[in-house]
Design a protein around this motif. Structure first.
Motif, mmCIF file in Angstrom:
data_model
loop_
_atom_site.group_PDB
_atom_site.id
_atom_site.type_symbol
_atom_site.label_atom_id
_atom_site.label_comp_id
_atom_site.label_asym_id
_atom_site.label_seq_id
_atom_site.Cartn_x
_atom_site.Cartn_y
_atom_site.Cartn_z
ATOM 1 N N GLY A 61 1.384 24.923 -39.100
ATOM 2 C CA GLY A 61 0.744 24.306 -37.485
ATOM 3 C C GLY A 61 -0.429 23.742 -38.242
ATOM 4 O O GLY A 61 -0.435 21.944 -37.077
ATOM 5 N N VAL A 62 -0.909 22.791 -39.347
ATOM 6 C CA VAL A 62 -1.194 21.777 -40.003
ATOM 7 C C VAL A 62 -0.203 21.044 -40.265
ATOM 8 O O VAL A 62 -0.619 19.848 -39.994
ATOM 9 C CB VAL A 62 -2.504 22.482 -40.857
ATOM 10 N N ALA A 63 1.264 21.583 -40.761
ATOM 11 C CA ALA A 63 1.741 20.923 -41.245
ATOM 12 C C ALA A 63 2.777 19.968 -40.643
ATOM 13 O O ALA A 63 3.088 18.933 -40.083
ATOM 14 C CB ALA A 63 2.544 21.251 -41.901
ATOM 15 N N LEU A 64 2.442 20.254 -39.322
ATOM 16 C CA LEU A 64 3.278 19.812 -37.655
ATOM 17 C C LEU A 64 2.411 18.749 -37.376
ATOM 18 O O LEU A 64 2.811 18.994 -36.529
ATOM 19 C CB LEU A 64 3.949 20.609 -37.084
ATOM 20 N N GLN A 65 1.652 18.576 -37.289
ATOM 21 C CA GLN A 65 -0.094 17.916 -37.134
ATOM 22 C C GLN A 65 0.750 16.316 -37.061
ATOM 23 O O GLN A 65 1.768 15.322 -36.918
ATOM 24 C CB GLN A 65 -0.992 17.751 -36.812
ATOM 25 N N VAL A 66 -0.591 15.942 -38.691
ATOM 26 C CA VAL A 66 0.122 14.127 -39.374
ATOM 27 C C VAL A 66 1.496 14.305 -39.234
ATOM 28 O O VAL A 66 2.479 13.511 -38.855
ATOM 29 C CB VAL A 66 -0.844 13.961 -39.715
#
Length: 331
Positions: A121-126
């Motif tokens: 979920g973090v990797a798909l942000q920035v």
């Protein structure tokens, strides 16, 4: 609670663990999020060294993308306690994600499906949004494309999205055997080390000297300039290495003479369209369905933030690097 803070600019050793009081909800539309994963980005390495376009005020706590669970909520919040959420702090002018907890407005939270781990979920942000907008801004469908920094957080997702979008041929450029193998496993047709003396010739040979329709460049500098001759006439260089654009007059003339195009990719202006929630929801759906798989290279506890920065600064990281409180496992 713990946060990671810098009081001065410098090497990774300036990242210090601090104990501060838990943040408190002060408005009805706020929620308290217990952070399970926080993204570490290369631009934060530059900011730590005071080498970025923006100088943060000190003391500073980095971290512009987190994922976690709502532990408390204001009276006006609709998301219930226990909700899994992603919080793209960068879209709201916030940082402070290198921490155990953060208080944000509920509107900043985007539901995270159970099938998507917190680190993904973090990797798909920035990185995920950057890759998504790259293929939207310059479509790879039916084209030969070159992806630089192919083993990084953006590159690993861009290869997958380009493949899904119907790219005819994907050539990946990276600097280590691990990164090259990762790129091939994700759908690249050819993977070439830019450390090879003849890497330009190798790239050209993959398209029989005709050039690439699209070059996605997330490196820039002199390296980025060297990619221009690889573009076919009327081809497009999509440039996403902000602050590292270094095309001289001769290279620009080469672009113009071939009718080639340079496009700049900056994430924040693209978020002004109001599509942030829909775009992240789309990425989460793709991940939940197995169509894309964010590559998580390393996980570090908050106390190991300096080690995470060292890894990225050495260009030794593969995929996304995350911090997570040691009390939590992925889920």
């Amino acid at each position: 609670m713990k946060i990671i803070q810098i009081d001065e600019f410098g090497d990774p050793a300036v990242l210090k663990v601090r104990e501060i009081p838990h943040p408190e909800i002060r408005a009805d539309d706020e929620v308290l999020v217990r952070i399970h994963a926080s993204g570490v980005n290369f631009f934060e390495v530059l900011m730590r060294r005071n080498c970025y376009a923006v100088t943060p005020p000190l003391p500073a706590c980095f971290g512009v993308e987190v994922a976690g669970v709502i532990e408390a909520a204001g009276l006006g919040a609709a998301l219930p306690v226990g909700s899994r959420v992603a919080v793209p702090l960068f879209a709201h002018g916030r940082d402070g994600g290198y921490a155990d907890y953060i208080v944000v407005r509920e509107a900043a939270c985007i539901p995270l499906p159970d099938a998507v781990p917190f680190d993904a979920g973090v990797a798909l942000q920035v990185q995920g949004l950057t890759a998504l907008h790259a293929v939207r801004q310059t479509s790879p469908k039916g084209k030969s494309v070159l992806v630089t920094a192919a083993g990084g957080g953006v590159g690993t997702l861009l290869i997958q999205l380009a493949k899904q979008s119907g790219a005819r041929r994907i050539v990946a450029l990276a600097g280590s055997q691990e990164k090259l193998l990762t790129a091939l496993s994700l759908g690249a047709d050819v993977a070439i080390s830019h450390r090879d003396d003849d890497w330009l010739a190798q790239c050209s040979a993959t398209v029989r000297g005709d050039g690439f329709d699209v070059v996605y460049d997330f490196v820039g500098g002199d390296f980025g300039a060297s990619l221009v001759p690889l573009l076919m006439p009327m081809g497009t260089l999509l440039f996403g290495a902000l602050g590292r654009f270094a095309l001289d007059t001769g290279t620009i003339n080469m672009l113009l003479e071939g009718g080639r195009t340079v496009k700049g990719l900056a994430l924040l202006p693209l978020l002004a369209s109001g599509r942030l929630q829909q775009d992240l929801a789309e990425l989460f759906e793709l991940a939940a369905g197995g169509q894309i798989a964010p590559v998580i290279g390393e996980r570090f506890t908050l106390d190991q933030a300096a080690e995470a920065h060292q890894l990225i600064e050495a260009r030794a990281s593969v995929g996304k690097i995350v911090l997570e409180p040691s009390a939590f496992s992925q889920g």
